[in-house]
Write an enzyme that holds these catalytic residues in place. Structure first.
Site, PDB file in Angstrom:
ATOM      1  N   ARG A 175       0.840  -1.191   0.000  1.00  0.00           N
ATOM      2  CA  ARG A 175       0.000   0.000   0.000  1.00  0.00           C
ATOM      3  C   ARG A 175       0.877   1.243   0.000  1.00  0.00           C
ATOM      4  NH1 ARG A 175      -2.972  -1.238   4.090  1.00  0.00           N
ATOM      5  NH2 ARG A 175      -2.017   0.084   5.676  1.00  0.00           N
TER       6      ARG A 175
ATOM      7  N   LEU B  42      -4.822  -1.544  -3.494  1.00  0.00           N
ATOM      8  CA  LEU B  42      -5.752  -2.560  -3.966  1.00  0.00           C
ATOM      9  C   LEU B  42      -7.208  -2.114  -3.868  1.00  0.00           C
ATOM     10  CD1 LEU B  42      -4.150  -5.777  -2.381  1.00  0.00           C
ATOM     11  CD2 LEU B  42      -3.812  -4.836  -4.675  1.00  0.00           C
TER      12      LEU B  42
ATOM     13  N   HIS C 257      -4.106 -15.048  16.266  1.00  0.00           N
ATOM     14  CA  HIS C 257      -2.674 -15.088  15.967  1.00  0.00           C
ATOM     15  C   HIS C 257      -2.179 -16.510  16.203  1.00  0.00           C
ATOM     16  CE1 HIS C 257      -1.651 -10.988  14.918  1.00  0.00           C
ATOM     17  NE2 HIS C 257      -2.396 -10.543  15.921  1.00  0.00           N
TER      18      HIS C 257
ATOM     19  N   ILE D  16      -0.621 -18.101  18.404  1.00  0.00           N
ATOM     20  CA  ILE D  16      -0.903 -18.755  19.682  1.00  0.00           C
ATOM     21  C   ILE D  16      -2.328 -19.296  19.744  1.00  0.00           C
ATOM     22  CG2 ILE D  16      -1.646 -16.641  20.880  1.00  0.00           C
ATOM     23  CD1 ILE D  16      -0.112 -17.686  23.338  1.00  0.00           C
ATOM     24  N   ASN D  17      -3.281 -18.602  19.094  1.00  0.00           N
ATOM     25  CA  ASN D  17      -4.668 -19.049  19.091  1.00  0.00           C
ATOM     26  C   ASN D  17      -4.866 -20.269  18.199  1.00  0.00           C
ATOM     27  OD1 ASN D  17      -4.930 -15.638  18.844  1.00  0.00           O
ATOM     28  ND2 ASN D  17      -5.684 -16.666  20.678  1.00  0.00           N
TER      29      ASN D  17
ATOM     30  N   ASP E  27       2.453 -19.804  12.390  1.00  0.00           N
ATOM     31  CA  ASP E  27       2.759 -18.881  11.299  1.00  0.00           C
ATOM     32  C   ASP E  27       3.658 -19.505  10.235  1.00  0.00           C
ATOM     33  OD1 ASP E  27       1.264 -16.865  12.378  1.00  0.00           O
ATOM     34  OD2 ASP E  27       2.954 -15.641  13.042  1.00  0.00           O
TER      35      ASP E  27
END
Length: 362
Positions: free
Chosen positions: A43, A64, A129, A131-132, A159
């Site tokens: 961006r 976008l 994230h 951890i979740n 991740d």
């Protein structure tokens, strides 16, 4: 051939990265390091991202959300082999950049999607994230000592391992199919899926009755005294992984405990507490590096636990030149895995067409 040179096996493949944080740029970094031409759309006016994840890419400013710039994106996609995005489900479609939109201008396109929860399911539209995602996939709950709380393994499992690397594998697999058939695919890489998949062996142990709940008392979760870390006299640590009997015997001999611990009791869980106490007491008698020197030449599966500032200078890491350095002198991991070819000059590009330069990365 230079053993550090990695053949650009994805040379000729063009990839557009639409957006995302963490796992998305890591995935495209892997593709770029192996020769793909990756264009990351950013961006306008957005601050710089960590350069470590943008190595080997071209950056291009495009909004976008601007309909006037959408045509520019479509033109870029029309000349590309894969598109990768990391938005929440439905965002790409609202932007007019979903799989149906882009395959209309590029039949055979591979469309990679990176999310935490996946494209559907009760949690698909909610925030989260690493951890979740690993909390509900079973990974996080398994990483703890008995009676203690789970410890997040940085953001490596959701991740990067269960997310970015799974997406990279899926995209390359779909590219192989597209090259053979001309038919593209959409790759739905969800971190909750991928991190659960990384636990396949653990689920196998559970099915065989070799995994105890709660965690912390098993072979690979710190329950076994011969697969754990120990504090040394200087407060630093060694890692021990002497699983096989021959390595365990070497560990006992190196510690001078062969007369106090019967090697035949290695897998006797009722003896583990006593063994751990003896190991801990012995390791606390010397500094970490003294123990490392003492065990050099012994196959006891013992290693120093290194701090980040020590890692690039370890003799093995230096010999393999695992790290390179940026302009400011900061270490960054080199391309992995290392791929070599018998005849680089004549090797075809991934697209099946000759490539005059056949790029390599180091």
């Amino acid at each position: 051939m230079d053993p550090l040179m990695t053949v650009g096996v994805l040379a000729g493949i063009r990839v557009v990265e639409l957006g995302g944080i963490g796992p998305t740029p890591f995935c495209t970094m892997l593709l770029a390091q192996h020769g793909a031409a990756v264009t990351r759309l950013v961006r306008p006016g957005r601050g710089p991202r960590p350069a470590a994840l943008d190595r080997g890419k071209s950056l291009r400013e495009i909004d976008l959300k601007d309909p006037d710039q959408r045509a520019e994106v479509l033109a870029l996609v029309a000349e590309s082999d894969a598109v990768i995005e990391g938005f929440r489900p439905g965002v790409s479609e609202r932007l007019g950049l979903g799989p149906d939109d882009l395959t209309a201008v590029r039949p055979g396109l591979v469309y990679g999607r990176m999310t935490g929860w996946g494209q559907y399911g009760p949690l698909a539209g909610t925030a989260g994230h690493d951890i979740n995602y690993i909390a509900i996939s079973g990974v996080l709950g398994a990483i703890r000592r008995t009676g203690e709380r789970p410890i997040p393994p940085l953001n490596l499992v959701g991740d990067f391992g269960g997310g970015a690397m799974m997406l990279a594998f899926g995209v390359v697999a779909a590219l192989l199919r597209a090259r053979a058939t001309g038919v593209g695919a959409t790759v739905d890489a969800a971190m909750v899926d991928g991190s659960a998949n990384l636990m396949a062996m653990t689920w196998g142990y559970a099915a065989d009755g070799r995994w105890s709940e709660p965690p912390g008392g098993n072979l690979l979760d710190g329950g076994a005294p011969f697969y754990d870390t120990y504090s040394c006299a200087d407060g630093r640590y060694v890692a021990v992984g002497a699983i096989e009997p021959q390595f365990y015997r070497e560990l006992l001999a190196g510690l001078g405990l062969q007369n106090q611990i019967d090697a035949a009791e290695q897998l006797d869980r009722s003896a583990w507490a006593r063994h751990r106490k003896l190991f801990a007491e012995r390791f606390r008698t010397r500094d970490r590096d003294v123990w490392v020197d003492h065990f050099t030449g012994r196959d006891a599966c013992l290693s120093p636990v290194l701090d980040l500032n020590e890692v690039p200078e370890h003799p093995h890491n230096r010999a393999r030149e695992i790290f390179e350095y940026d302009d400011a002198g900061h270490p960054l991991p080199r391309t992995a895995p290392r791929i070599t070819a018998l005849d680089v000059a004549s090797a075809p590009a991934f697209s099946g067409e000759p490539d005059d330069e056949f790029p390599v990365s180091r």
